[in-house]
Write a protein that holds these residues in place. Structure first.
Motif, short mmCIF file in Angstrom:
data_model
loop_
_atom_site.label_atom_id
_atom_site.label_comp_id
_atom_site.label_asym_id
_atom_site.label_seq_id
_atom_site.Cartn_x
_atom_site.Cartn_y
_atom_site.Cartn_z
N GLY A 129 -8.61 -0.64 -11.87
CA GLY A 129 -9.65 -0.15 -12.76
C GLY A 129 -10.93 0.28 -12.08
O GLY A 129 -11.86 0.73 -12.76
N LEU A 130 -10.98 0.18 -10.76
CA LEU A 130 -12.21 0.59 -10.06
C LEU A 130 -12.35 2.10 -10.13
O LEU A 130 -11.36 2.84 -10.09
N PRO A 131 -13.58 2.59 -10.21
CA PRO A 131 -13.83 4.01 -10.53
C PRO A 131 -13.18 5.03 -9.60
O PRO A 131 -12.78 6.09 -10.06
N THR A 132 -13.05 4.74 -8.33
CA THR A 132 -12.54 5.76 -7.40
C THR A 132 -11.06 5.60 -7.07
O THR A 132 -10.50 6.41 -6.34
N VAL A 133 -10.41 4.58 -7.63
CA VAL A 133 -8.99 4.31 -7.34
C VAL A 133 -8.10 5.20 -8.19
O VAL A 133 -8.28 5.30 -9.40
N ARG A 134 -7.14 5.83 -7.55
CA ARG A 134 -6.14 6.66 -8.23
C ARG A 134 -4.75 6.14 -7.84
O ARG A 134 -4.54 5.67 -6.73
N LYS A 135 -3.81 6.22 -8.76
CA LYS A 135 -2.39 5.92 -8.52
C LYS A 135 -2.17 4.54 -7.91
O LYS A 135 -1.39 4.38 -6.97
N PHE A 136 -2.83 3.53 -8.45
CA PHE A 136 -2.64 2.16 -7.96
C PHE A 136 -1.23 1.67 -8.29
O PHE A 136 -0.75 1.86 -9.42
N GLU A 137 -0.56 1.08 -7.30
CA GLU A 137 0.77 0.52 -7.51
C GLU A 137 0.86 -0.86 -6.87
O GLU A 137 0.38 -1.06 -5.75
N ARG A 138 1.48 -1.78 -7.57
CA ARG A 138 1.89 -3.07 -7.00
C ARG A 138 3.37 -2.93 -6.70
O ARG A 138 4.15 -2.53 -7.57
N LEU A 139 3.76 -3.31 -5.49
CA LEU A 139 5.13 -3.05 -5.06
C LEU A 139 5.79 -4.31 -4.51
O LEU A 139 5.13 -5.14 -3.88
N LYS A 140 7.10 -4.41 -4.70
CA LYS A 140 7.90 -5.47 -4.12
C LYS A 140 8.66 -4.86 -2.95
O LYS A 140 9.40 -3.89 -3.11
N GLN A 141 8.46 -5.38 -1.76
CA GLN A 141 9.08 -4.88 -0.54
C GLN A 141 10.51 -5.41 -0.48
O GLN A 141 10.74 -6.60 -0.64
N VAL A 142 11.50 -4.54 -0.25
CA VAL A 142 12.91 -4.96 -0.31
C VAL A 142 13.69 -4.73 0.98
O VAL A 142 14.85 -5.10 1.06
N SER A 143 13.07 -4.17 1.98
CA SER A 143 13.79 -3.89 3.23
C SER A 143 13.97 -5.15 4.06
O SER A 143 13.03 -5.92 4.27
N ALA A 144 15.16 -5.34 4.59
CA ALA A 144 15.42 -6.46 5.50
C ALA A 144 14.77 -6.23 6.86
O ALA A 144 14.68 -7.16 7.66
N LYS A 145 14.29 -5.03 7.11
CA LYS A 145 13.66 -4.70 8.39
C LYS A 145 12.18 -5.04 8.43
O LYS A 145 11.50 -4.76 9.41
N ASN A 146 11.68 -5.64 7.37
CA ASN A 146 10.24 -5.86 7.22
C ASN A 146 10.01 -7.30 6.80
O ASN A 146 10.66 -7.81 5.90
N ARG A 147 9.04 -7.96 7.41
CA ARG A 147 8.78 -9.38 7.13
C ARG A 147 7.88 -9.59 5.91
O ARG A 147 7.70 -10.72 5.47
N PHE A 148 7.29 -8.54 5.39
CA PHE A 148 6.36 -8.67 4.27
C PHE A 148 7.10 -8.65 2.94
O PHE A 148 8.19 -8.11 2.83
N SER A 149 6.48 -9.22 1.91
CA SER A 149 7.16 -9.34 0.62
C SER A 149 6.63 -8.39 -0.45
O SER A 149 7.35 -8.09 -1.40
#
Length: 96
Positions: A31-51
């Motif tokens: 909701g911040l004034p300058t933010v466009r196309k905000f997305e919350r994402l679930k990381q699914v690649s086994a090649k990446n340690r982040f969730s």
């Protein structure tokens, strides 16, 4: 245009109410004034340690700077991000 992305892992167990509350609290950023196309994402690649990931776009550097300095962003980082994120990597892109 700047696409700001961050991938991260939380200190909370996957599927926990704490994880849900953190992800829900991040919606303040959308909701911040300058933010466009905000997305919350679930990381699914086994090649990446982040969730998880967040992605958003800004019209230009001034819009991105305004986001970084906005009191709600500063508060989110101070009160939620620093306390609940165990690891992260931030990447900002411009089109070439």
């Amino acid at each position: 245009m700047i696409r700001h992305t961050v991938v991260f892992s939380l200190k909370h167990p996957e599927g926990s109410s704490e994880e849900t509350r953190f992800l829900d609290s991040a919606m303040v950023l959308a909701g911040l004034p300058t933010v466009r196309k905000f997305e919350r994402l679930k990381q699914v690649s086994a090649k990446n340690r982040f969730s998880h990931g967040f992605s958003m776009e800004f019209e230009d550097q001034a819009a991105y700077d305004a986001y970084n300095l906005h009191p709600l962003h500063v508060e989110f980082v101070r009160d939620r991000w620093q306390a609940e994120v165990s690891d992260f990597m931030e990447i900002d892109y411009v089109r070439i």
